[in-house]
Enzyme design. Structure first.
Site, PDB file in Angstrom:
ATOM      1  N   ASP A  75      43.568  48.801 -27.497  1.00  0.00           N
ATOM      2  CA  ASP A  75      42.908  47.954 -28.492  1.00  0.00           C
ATOM      3  C   ASP A  75      41.931  48.686 -29.409  1.00  0.00           C
ATOM      4  O   ASP A  75      41.543  48.150 -30.431  1.00  0.00           O
ATOM      5  CB  ASP A  75      42.152  46.824 -27.806  1.00  0.00           C
ATOM      6  CG  ASP A  75      40.860  47.313 -27.183  1.00  0.00           C
ATOM      7  OD1 ASP A  75      40.888  48.423 -26.608  1.00  0.00           O
ATOM      8  OD2 ASP A  75      39.850  46.630 -27.288  1.00  0.00           O
ATOM      9  N   ASP A  96      42.554  54.258 -29.800  1.00  0.00           N
ATOM     10  CA  ASP A  96      43.924  54.070 -29.319  1.00  0.00           C
ATOM     11  C   ASP A  96      44.943  54.079 -30.443  1.00  0.00           C
ATOM     12  O   ASP A  96      46.130  54.274 -30.205  1.00  0.00           O
ATOM     13  CB  ASP A  96      44.058  52.729 -28.590  1.00  0.00           C
ATOM     14  CG  ASP A  96      43.247  52.685 -27.326  1.00  0.00           C
ATOM     15  OD1 ASP A  96      43.288  53.676 -26.586  1.00  0.00           O
ATOM     16  OD2 ASP A  96      42.572  51.678 -27.091  1.00  0.00           O
ATOM     17  N   CYS A 138      43.037  16.510 -32.856  1.00  0.00           N
ATOM     18  CA  CYS A 138      42.158  17.308 -33.723  1.00  0.00           C
ATOM     19  C   CYS A 138      42.522  17.077 -35.183  1.00  0.00           C
ATOM     20  O   CYS A 138      41.662  17.003 -36.055  1.00  0.00           O
ATOM     21  CB  CYS A 138      42.325  18.798 -33.434  1.00  0.00           C
ATOM     22  SG  CYS A 138      42.003  19.246 -31.748  1.00  0.00           S
ATOM     23  N   CYS A 187      45.463  20.095 -30.651  1.00  0.00           N
ATOM     24  CA  CYS A 187      46.465  19.039 -30.514  1.00  0.00           C
ATOM     25  C   CYS A 187      46.419  18.119 -31.719  1.00  0.00           C
ATOM     26  O   CYS A 187      45.652  18.327 -32.652  1.00  0.00           O
ATOM     27  CB  CYS A 187      46.210  18.238 -29.260  1.00  0.00           C
ATOM     28  SG  CYS A 187      44.622  17.413 -29.344  1.00  0.00           S
ATOM     29  N   ASP A 201      45.225  51.163 -21.825  1.00  0.00           N
ATOM     30  CA  ASP A 201      43.853  51.547 -22.092  1.00  0.00           C
ATOM     31  C   ASP A 201      43.010  50.644 -21.176  1.00  0.00           C
ATOM     32  O   ASP A 201      43.487  49.607 -20.719  1.00  0.00           O
ATOM     33  CB  ASP A 201      43.549  51.292 -23.570  1.00  0.00           C
ATOM     34  CG  ASP A 201      42.076  51.370 -23.874  1.00  0.00           C
ATOM     35  OD1 ASP A 201      41.471  52.382 -23.490  1.00  0.00           O
ATOM     36  OD2 ASP A 201      41.538  50.433 -24.478  1.00  0.00           O
TER      37      ASP A 201
END
Lengths: 50, 736
Positions: free
Chosen positions: B626, B630, B34, B31, B440
């Site tokens: 991932d 794959d 920060c 935000c 997966d």
């Protein structure tokens, strides 16, 4: 109608000021962080006495 | 020589005025607070001249005077403030793209300025034409308009003229050719009209046309830049670095661009090898599936060649670099990303192909119109020319050119707000056509890192000690243990025992962390824990002064996995799970999620074969995965998604990447894509209908160029608004 001789240059001049302003903001990178800008206005970090 | 220091100075670049500059991707910015915490904290360091956080891209730029401060001080302060920084390689800044985007915005500014001023004059002329303007004033206004329009068009039209010129030089046509021809013909005609003191000139139409087209292009550019910047942040998080061994024996982490052939690089177990080279010390097993496709591990020892992109599995290696590092994996990933970004939409390609047919047809039609009117003697040559030009303007493929990209921009914005990043515009269309979703398991349905089982019954003080040791390990289970213990890395003199675990001497005691055998846990304890948690992975910790402790870890489902699967199912999609994991592990997950179709122990080739079978059955498949295994399947599916934790290659072969620990982006993506596709079809239909009505009308001479320009701008506006409707739709849904 001779008033036009003043009014048209004035209108164009105002337009040019706007364009120059836009170019200046672009060059300054003011569109690089649109998210941050709306919060920065609330921060007082840039005031010298803080 | 265990944990190398990162040489932060290597990531900074010196500016001509003597100050140093560093760009960082900062993790943990949430935000505006920060932003000011970071900026204030960094500016308090003596020597730092400027610190600026970009809240849109989560990047930080710091400037400092090199004699008063250095890069590691900046990073240490960030760390103390609670933010992790990841450096960008300074040689990799994409200045070209930045310049291109600035040019588009400058052109847009000029076109907007000129269009507004010319419109001001034109409105006066139109009002005057129906009342009492005298011809001298009208001519003056036209000349002024022309004086504004010519330089403005010459400047703002450059992106189109350049692209049209390139196309024509290679004897091709694209959308920009008819646009450029239309623009210059209309300008020329307007000058001619002005010279003969006619009632109408069309400078305003030309400028409005350019303004709309530039707006569409600038939006498209902005979307691609945003996706790219996020992908680059992710790339920085994965730190394309190498642990370089300096001549004095120190090891520092440097960007790949600072590694030259001949350098020696340290590769620890579990790390990706980032250079091509020859092993000069150490032995290990290397997973080469990325390079050769072979899934068996290859043994490497002294004098074996290793390649960038492979993973060092078991031991520590010292590699002498043979290929310049910049030419390897990083470039490959970048190239794939660029190819994905350049992949134009099928509809847009269709539009481009249409332009090849379309430009000759339109130009012939316009020419025939001119000849027809002129030769038949019904109109004067000048009037015939006006009719011909109005045909050109009205068919200018503005609405057609905007119809698809505008929807893509709006949709990718909507997807972005749901944590989905798309690599290319046509992803949305392909995703809309999907009827089967294949998941997966590991890392996709489950969270990427395993979680500690029975965490409530664990002794926290022992866990904390185990965690400190685990923080020094690079093994996935060690990392998971460190995370469960919330342990920060600390300087223990640890020694890695390849294939077993790590040990350290603490207060004169040897502490061990690793496999149950390594820590001398009895077989009975192991068997007892495995009956309680079947299928769990075990880590043992031997404190030295006390009996060893066992920890059980298991892959945990994403929190909203069941809800998301149910949502996708109820929307009418067929769901399947294809996993390389063991049968019982996959069965447990599939039963928990209520998925009937699943296959376990599938090889990468098996995954592709299954996808091909589905395709042959007429199904269009969304693959979500991932892993490296794959990646081929992701490329083979009609459309694919990857979590952001996926390996680089999977991310690069996927069409979209989703961020965060939730699975819901998959369901959101599917539903948004379906709606976007509907709007695209509406827009295309509208553009076709519009042309079918307007062209015969213009050829018949019932349209002046002014009306043509207005109608065309109107149609562009209409397709844009129709696309924006989508945004309003998804917003209200977001709020509910």
């Amino acid at each position: 109608m001779s008033i036009l001789l003043y009014l048209i240059p004035i209108a164009l001049g105002l337009g040019f000021i706007g364009l120059a302003g836009f170019m200046w903001t672009l060059k300054n990178g003011q569109y690089d962080d649109i998210e941050g800008a709306r919060w920065r206005i609330l921060s007082d970090d840039d005031l010298p006495n803080r | 020589m265990n944990v190398p220091l990162r040489d932060w100075q290597a990531f900074a670049s010196l500016k001509p005025d003597g100050t140093a500059e560093m760009n960082l991707a900062v993790e943990g910015i949430t935000c505006a607070a920060c932003m000011s915490v970071i900026e204030r904290g960094l500016k308090a360091i003596p020597g730092v001249t400027n610190a600026r956080v970009n809240l849109s891209t989560h990047r930080l730029r710091v400037d400092w005077a090199p004699d008063a401060c250095d890069a590691s001080a900046v990073v240490a302060r960030l760390e103390a403030l609670g933010y992790r920084a990841h450096p960008f390689d300074p040689t990799r800044r994409n200045a070209e793209e930045e310049a291109e985007s600035r040019e588009l915005w400058r052109c847009l500014g000029v076109a907007g300025f000129a269009a507004m001023n010319v419109m001001l004059l034109s409105v006066s002329v139109w009002a005057g034409n129906v009342s009492d303007i005298d011809p001298e004033t009208r001519d003056l206004f036209h000349w002024i308009s022309g004086l504004i329009a010519f330089p403005a068009v010459a400047y703002a039209g450059r992106p189109f003229f350049r692209s049209a010129y390139q196309a024509m030089r290679h004897f091709r046509t694209n959308m920009d050719v008819p646009i450029s021809i239309g623009v210059w013909l209309t300008l020329g005609l307007s000058v001619f009209q002005t010279m003969r003191s006619a009632r109408e000139a069309y400078f305003d139409g030309v400028l409005m046309l350019l303004f709309f087209l530039l707006a569409g292009r600038a939006l498209d550019h902005a979307m691609r830049r945003r996706t790219r910047s996020v992908v680059e942040n992710v790339a920085a998080l994965r730190a394309f670095t190498a642990a370089k061994i300096l001549p004095n024996g120190d090891v520092v982490d440097v960007p790949l661009s600072r590694v030259d052939p001949g350098d020696r690089v340290l590769v620890r177990a579990g790390e990706r090898i980032s250079v091509d080279g020859i092993v000069v010390d150490g032995s290990s097993d290397v997973d080469q599936s990325l390079v050769t496709g072979e899934t068996d591990l290859a043994a490497v020892m002294r004098d074996t060649r290793v390649f960038a992109g492979t993973i060092n599995v078991s031991g520590q290696l010292i590699v002498q670099v043979t290929a310049a590092a910049a030419g390897t994996l990083l470039d490959e990933v970048n190239r794939l990303l660029e190819a994905a970004a350049e992949g134009r939409s099928r509809y847009r390609r269709l539009a481009d192909r249409a332009a090849q047919l379309y430009a000759p047809v339109v130009h012939t039609a316009a020419f025939a119109t001119f000849l027809g009117w002129w030769l038949s003697g019904a109109r004067s040559p000048a009037d015939s020319m006006i009719i011909a030009v109005s045909v050109l303007i009205i068919t200018c493929p503005c609405a057609l050119a905007l119809a698809i990209p505008v929807v893509q921009v709006v949709t990718s914005g909507a997807l972005f707000s749901r944590n989905i990043l798309v690599h290319s515009g046509d992803t949305i269309e392909r995703m809309a056509g999907v009827d089967t979703v294949v998941f997966d398991k590991t890392g996709t349905l489950t969270l990427p890192s395993p979680i500690l089982l029975g965490a409530k019954d664990v002794d926290r003080t022992v866990l904390a000690r185990a965690g400190q040791l685990a923080a020094a390990s690079r093994h996935p289970l060690g990392r998971a243990l460190a995370e469960a213990a919330h342990a920060a890395p600390c300087a223990l003199g640890t020694r890695e025992v390849p294939g077993s675990g790590i040990e350290a001497s603490v207060n004169g005691q040897i502490e061990r962390l690793g496999s149950p055998e390594f820590c001398e846990v009895s077989q009975d304890d192991v068997a007892a824990l495995l009956t309680r948690h079947p299928g769990a992975s075990l880590v043992a910790y031997a404190p030295g002064d006390a009996p060893p402790v066992l920890y059980a870890f298991q892959q945990g489902l994403r929190a909203d996995a069941a809800a998301t699967i149910a949502r996708i199912k109820s929307a009418g999609y067929v769901i399947e799970i294809l996993s390389g994991d063991r049968t019982d592990a996959v069965r447990t997950i599939a039963e928990e999620l209520g998925v009937e179709r699943w296959q376990a122990e599938v090889t990468p080739t098996g995954k592709i074969a299954r996808l091909e079978a589905l395709k042959a059955g007429g199904r269009r498949v969304l693959m979500v995965g991932d892993g490296l295994n794959d990646a081929p399947a992701l490329a083979a599916a009609s459309v694919s998604m990857s979590p952001v934790t996926a390996v680089e290659l999977a991310q690069a072969s996927a069409d979209a990447v989703f961020i965060g620990d939730r699975l819901s982006p998959v369901a959101d993506g599917l539903s948004i894509a379906r709606r976007a596709h509907l709007v695209m079809k509406q827009n295309l239909g509208f553009a076709v209908v519009y042309n079918a009505i307007a062209v015969p009308y213009a050829m018949a001479g019932h349209l002046t160029p002014l009306v043509a320009a207005l109608a065309m701008s109107g149609s562009s506006l209409l397709v844009t608004l129709n696309a924006l409707r989508l945004r309003a739709d998804t917003r209200t849904e977001n709020a509910s």
